[in-house]
Design a protein around this motif. Structure first.
Motif, short mmCIF file in Angstrom:
data_model
loop_
_atom_site.label_atom_id
_atom_site.label_comp_id
_atom_site.label_asym_id
_atom_site.label_seq_id
_atom_site.Cartn_x
_atom_site.Cartn_y
_atom_site.Cartn_z
N UNK A 193 -30.51 -54.03 -4.65
CA UNK A 193 -30.46 -52.60 -4.33
C UNK A 193 -29.04 -52.15 -4.02
N UNK A 194 -28.26 -53.05 -3.41
CA UNK A 194 -26.89 -52.68 -3.05
C UNK A 194 -26.00 -52.50 -4.27
N UNK A 195 -26.39 -53.08 -5.40
CA UNK A 195 -25.58 -52.96 -6.61
C UNK A 195 -25.52 -51.52 -7.12
N UNK A 196 -26.42 -50.68 -6.61
CA UNK A 196 -26.37 -49.27 -6.99
C UNK A 196 -25.15 -48.58 -6.40
N UNK A 197 -24.61 -49.13 -5.32
CA UNK A 197 -23.48 -48.51 -4.63
C UNK A 197 -22.22 -49.32 -4.90
N UNK A 198 -21.83 -49.40 -6.16
CA UNK A 198 -20.67 -50.21 -6.53
C UNK A 198 -19.38 -49.72 -5.90
N UNK A 199 -19.28 -48.40 -5.67
CA UNK A 199 -18.06 -47.87 -5.07
C UNK A 199 -17.87 -48.38 -3.65
N UNK A 200 -18.97 -48.54 -2.90
CA UNK A 200 -18.88 -49.06 -1.54
C UNK A 200 -18.47 -50.53 -1.56
N UNK A 201 -19.01 -51.27 -2.51
CA UNK A 201 -18.65 -52.68 -2.61
C UNK A 201 -17.18 -52.85 -2.95
N UNK A 202 -16.68 -52.02 -3.87
CA UNK A 202 -15.26 -52.10 -4.23
C UNK A 202 -14.37 -51.73 -3.05
N UNK A 203 -14.83 -50.79 -2.23
CA UNK A 203 -14.03 -50.33 -1.09
C UNK A 203 -13.82 -51.43 -0.05
N UNK A 204 -14.72 -52.41 -0.01
CA UNK A 204 -14.57 -53.49 0.95
C UNK A 204 -13.38 -54.38 0.62
N UNK A 205 -13.06 -54.48 -0.66
CA UNK A 205 -11.91 -55.27 -1.07
C UNK A 205 -12.04 -56.74 -0.73
N UNK A 206 -10.90 -57.36 -0.41
CA UNK A 206 -10.85 -58.79 -0.14
C UNK A 206 -11.63 -59.16 1.12
N UNK A 207 -11.73 -58.23 2.08
CA UNK A 207 -12.47 -58.53 3.31
C UNK A 207 -13.92 -58.87 3.01
N UNK A 208 -14.52 -58.12 2.09
CA UNK A 208 -15.91 -58.39 1.71
C UNK A 208 -16.06 -59.74 1.03
N UNK A 209 -15.10 -60.06 0.14
CA UNK A 209 -15.15 -61.34 -0.58
C UNK A 209 -15.02 -62.50 0.40
N UNK A 210 -14.04 -62.40 1.32
CA UNK A 210 -13.81 -63.47 2.30
C UNK A 210 -15.05 -63.65 3.18
N UNK A 211 -15.63 -62.52 3.64
CA UNK A 211 -16.82 -62.59 4.48
C UNK A 211 -17.97 -63.27 3.77
N UNK A 212 -18.21 -62.92 2.51
CA UNK A 212 -19.30 -63.51 1.75
C UNK A 212 -19.10 -64.99 1.49
N UNK A 213 -17.87 -65.39 1.13
CA UNK A 213 -17.58 -66.79 0.83
C UNK A 213 -17.71 -67.66 2.08
N UNK A 214 -17.12 -67.19 3.19
CA UNK A 214 -17.20 -67.96 4.44
C UNK A 214 -18.65 -68.06 4.90
N UNK A 215 -19.41 -66.97 4.76
CA UNK A 215 -20.82 -66.97 5.13
C UNK A 215 -21.58 -68.03 4.33
N UNK A 216 -21.28 -68.14 3.04
CA UNK A 216 -21.96 -69.12 2.19
C UNK A 216 -21.61 -70.55 2.59
N UNK A 217 -20.33 -70.83 2.83
CA UNK A 217 -19.90 -72.20 3.15
C UNK A 217 -20.43 -72.64 4.51
#
Length: 260
Positions: A193-217
């Motif tokens: 469902x969140x994929x509908x809001x691609x602009x919000x995901x892009x706005x997170x930038x590297x912070x979102x990527x780092x958060x997701x990767x660290x959360x997974x590990x």
């Protein structure tokens, strides 16, 4: 914090909020960031249960194609049907409580009561579970109801679902597996469902990527550790941590009332 507490039976929402307060930042993250963090733990769950997911997928395709009734009578069939059926009350209760959860999460004594409830159900597992590898559909529904109620602040999803499944006759390892297989549909649905809001995901930038990767590990390590504790029959030990934490929050509220 999300990676560790999402899987351990200590309530991730309460710990994320507490950590945000200690760091002096806002606990109210954008929904897209929340979804990314949960997507990280979703990937960790898929990694740990890859063999189970593969077996269930293959047996489901073959069973439903040849003899659906016979397939649903097998352990694999009951697990798949149980996950699907239990997801229904989870969605209904979760959506019904959603409007109140954010407000309640700011009330310390409510979070404290939720942690005490988690301590109680986790402590109940010290007597062990049954020997069942799967549940009847009726019992699976009860676990789904428990997962829906666990959206309340302080109530641990993993602690509640594993404990309830063990109360209903599942062995510890089987309850652990069913609990986390049951978490996958809800998290995957929220991510899609969140994929509908691609602009919000892009706005997170590297912070979102780092958060997701660290959360997974971190989540992967926490999940492997939790599985070992469940297999050793030591899941109940988390109550030793939850009890003083819950009492502390409730006690702080009572002290504040009487000190006014």
């Amino acid at each position: 914090i999300e990676g560790v507490t999402e899987f351990l039976p200590v309530s991730s929402s309460g710990h994320v909020a507490l950590t945000a307060m200690l760091l002096g930042v806002s606990a109210e993250m954008p929904l897209s960031m929340v979804v990314l963090l949960h997507f990280g733990t979703f990937l960790a769950t898929v990694g740990v249960f890859a063999k189970d997911l593969r077996r269930l997928s293959v047996s489901s395709v073959e069973g439903l194609r040849h003899d659906p009734r016979a397939f649903l009578a097998t352990d694999h069939g009951r697990i798949v049907a149980g996950v699907v059926l239990a997801s229904i009350p989870t969605a209904i209760i979760g959506l019904g409580l959603e409007a109140h959860v954010e407000e309640l999460s700011r009330v310390g004594w409510v979070v404290g009561l939720g942690l005490l409830a988690s301590a109680g159900v986790v402590w109940s597992t010290r007597r062990g579970g049954g020997g069942q590898e799967s549940l009847t559909l009726g019992k699976a529904l009860i676990v789904g109801v428990a997962q829906g109620i666990a959206v309340l602040p302080g109530v641990s999803r993993s602690g509640t679902t594993i404990a309830v499944a063990m109360m209903l006759g599942m062995s510890g390892p089987a309850a652990f597996r069913f609990s986390f297989l049951l978490s996958l549909p809800a998290v995957a649905g929220a991510a899609l469902l969140s994929l509908r809001h691609t602009e919000e995901l892009r706005a997170l930038g590297m912070a979102g990527v780092v958060g997701g990767v660290v959360s997974a590990i971190v989540g992967l390590a926490a999940l492997v550790w939790l599985r070992a504790l469940v297999n050793q029959g030591r899941f109940w030990a988390f109550a030793i941590y939850l009890l003083p934490l819950g009492l502390g929050l409730v006690g702080h509220h009572v002290f504040t009332l009487f000190s006014r």
